[in-house]
Design an enzyme around this catalytic site. Structure first.
Site, PDB file in Angstrom:
ATOM      1  N   HIS A  29      -5.991  -6.270  -1.644  1.00  0.00           N
ATOM      2  CA  HIS A  29      -6.828  -6.304  -0.438  1.00  0.00           C
ATOM      3  C   HIS A  29      -7.166  -7.728  -0.023  1.00  0.00           C
ATOM      4  CE1 HIS A  29      -8.463  -1.887  -0.535  1.00  0.00           C
ATOM      5  NE2 HIS A  29      -7.167  -1.961  -0.320  1.00  0.00           N
ATOM      6  N   ARG A  53       0.825  -1.210   0.000  1.00  0.00           N
ATOM      7  CA  ARG A  53       0.000   0.000   0.000  1.00  0.00           C
ATOM      8  C   ARG A  53       0.857   1.258   0.000  1.00  0.00           C
ATOM      9  NH1 ARG A  53      -3.171   2.720   4.391  1.00  0.00           N
ATOM     10  NH2 ARG A  53      -4.990   3.698   3.394  1.00  0.00           N
ATOM     11  N   ASN A  99      -4.193   8.923   4.247  1.00  0.00           N
ATOM     12  CA  ASN A  99      -2.895   8.472   4.752  1.00  0.00           C
ATOM     13  C   ASN A  99      -2.763   8.594   6.272  1.00  0.00           C
ATOM     14  OD1 ASN A  99      -1.868   7.802   2.221  1.00  0.00           O
ATOM     15  ND2 ASN A  99      -0.921   9.806   1.899  1.00  0.00           N
ATOM     16  N   HIS A 133       0.420   4.281  -2.642  1.00  0.00           N
ATOM     17  CA  HIS A 133       0.111   5.649  -2.230  1.00  0.00           C
ATOM     18  C   HIS A 133       1.236   6.610  -2.590  1.00  0.00           C
ATOM     19  CE1 HIS A 133      -3.559   5.328   0.559  1.00  0.00           C
ATOM     20  NE2 HIS A 133      -3.505   4.241  -0.182  1.00  0.00           N
TER      21      HIS A 133
END
Length: 320
Positions: free
Chosen positions: A192, A61, A93, A65
Site C-alpha cells: 500500500h 493486488r 473485488n 486477491h
C-alpha cells in the site's frame, strides 16, 4: 541377492506409482517449453505501468486477491456464467480489482508464441513481480508451473479476502489461515505504499475524529471524499501522499505518524504486536524489501494446482 534387490525395487516402484502425483513449482518451468514467456510478460508490464503508474499496484493486488481465494489458480480472472458466480463481483473485488486487460494481452501474446503452455495463474504471479520492479520495488524469483482453476467462488472471496475495516486480530487470523505469519502480513501490507483507494473505503476513518488519525491528514483527505454516503464513493486518493508511485517504505512512516489511509492499515501500528515490525521497516527499507519479496514467494505458493490438476486456459476469463 540380485533377485531380492530387483524384487524390492519393483515393490517400491509399485508403491510410489500408486501415490498421487503432485508436481512442484520451479523457477525454470518454461525454459524449454516457452523460453520467451518471462521476457514477454516483463515487456508488457513495463509498457502497462509506463502508460498508467497506478497499474503497478493493481497487478500486485490482483495476485494477492487471486491467491487468497482457492489458492493461486487464476480463479479471480473467470467471468460469471449461468452456473457459477465468480470472484469479480465479491464485495472486496467489485469495481475495484483491475488489470484484467493487461493479463489478457499477455495471454494473447503467449498463445501466439507457445499455445497451451503458460497458465493464466503464472502470468498473474510474474506480472506482480514485474509490477513491483516497474515501481522501483524489490524483485524475486517466481516459482512457476501453476495450472488454472476451472471454478471460482464469490462466497469464498467474500469470506477469505481482508476488508478495509478489519481488526489486527482478524487480519492475523486470516493471514495465518493461509500459512502466512504476522511479519508476512505486515510486509505484504507494505504494498500500500503505492496505489490508490476509493473514498468509500476511508470515509469513516477521516470523519470519525478518532485518536488514531492525524487531524491535518484527515482534513486533507476530506477534500477528496465528501461526508455524505454515496457521494463521491468512487473518488480516488493515493494511499501515500508523499511518494504515491514509488515502491518504498514510506507507508510505514505514515503509520507511525497516524497517517494510514485505511483502518486496516493503521491497526498495524496501534499499540499491538506488529508495532515493532512497522518500526523496523520504517527505519530500514532494505529489510522491508527483503521481507516483502520473501512474503510474496510464500503467498505465491498457496495451494497451487499442479501436474494434471486444473487446465491451461486458452483465454483467461473463461474455462476451455
Amino acid at each position: 541377492m540380485a533377485s531380492r534387490l530387483s524384487l524390492l525395487c519393483m515393490v517400491m516402484l509399485m508403491i510410489f506409482s500408486s501415490l498421487p502425483c503432485k508436481a512442484q513449482l520451479s523457477s525454470n518451468f518454461y525454459d524449454n517449453t516457452c523460453p520467451s514467456a518471462l521476457s514477454t510478460i516483463k515487456g508488457a508490464i513495463s509498457t502497462a505501468v509506463s502508460r498508467e503508474q497506478r497499474m503497478a499496484a493493481s497487478l500486485i493486488r490482483l495476485h494477492f486477491h487471486d491467491c487468497f481465494v482457492q489458492g493461486c489458480d487464476g480463479s479471480i480472472l473467470l467471468d460469471d456464467t449461468p452456473t457459477m458466480t465468480g470472484e469479480k463481483t465479491a464485495r472486496n473485488n467489485a469495481n475495484s480489482v483491475r488489470g484484467f486487460d493487461v493479463i489478457d494481452n499477455i495471454k494473447s501474446q503467449l498463445e501466439s508464441r507457445c499455445p497451451g503452455i503458460v497458465s493464466c495463474a503464472d502470468i498473474v504471479a510474474v506480472a506482480a513481480r514485474d509490477a513491483s520492479v516497474a515501481a522501483s520495488g524489490p524483485s524475486w524469483s517466481v516459482n512457476l508451473g501453476r495450472r488454472d482453476s476451472t471454478t471460482a467462488s464469490r462466497s469464498l472471496a467474500d469470506s477469505n479476502l481482508p476488508a478495509f475495516t478489519d481488526s489486527l486480530d482478524r487480519l492475523t487470523s486470516l493471514f495465518g489461515s493461509k500459512g502466512l505469519s504476522q511479519r508476512d502480513m505486515v510486509a505484504l501490507s507494505g504494498a500500500h505504499t503505492i496505489g490508490q483507494a476509493q473514498c468509500v473505503t476511508f470515509r469513516g476513518r477521516i470523519y470519525n475524529n478518532a485518536s488514531d488519525i492525524d487531524a491535518g491528514f484527515a482534513a486533507t483527505r476530506r477534500s477528496q471524499c465528501p461526508a455524505a454516503s454515496g457521494s463521491g464513493d468512487s473518488n480516488l486518493a493515493p494511499l501515500d501522499l508523499v511518494t504515491p508511485n514509488i515502491f518504498d517504505n514510506n507507508y510505514f512512516r505514515n503509520l507511525i505518524q497516524k497517517k494510514g489511509l485505511l483502518q486496516s492499515d493503521q491497526v498495524l501500528f496501534s499499540g499491538g504486536a506488529t508495532d515493532s515490525i512497522v518500526n523496523q521497516y520504517s527505519r530500514d527499507s532494505s529489510v522491508f524489501s527483503s521481507d516483502f519479496a520473501s512474503a510474496m514467494v510464500k503467498m505465491g505458493n498457496i495451494s497451487p494446482l499442479t501436474g494434471s490438476q486444473g487446465q491451461i486456459r486458452r483465454v483467461c476469463n473463461v474455462v476451455n
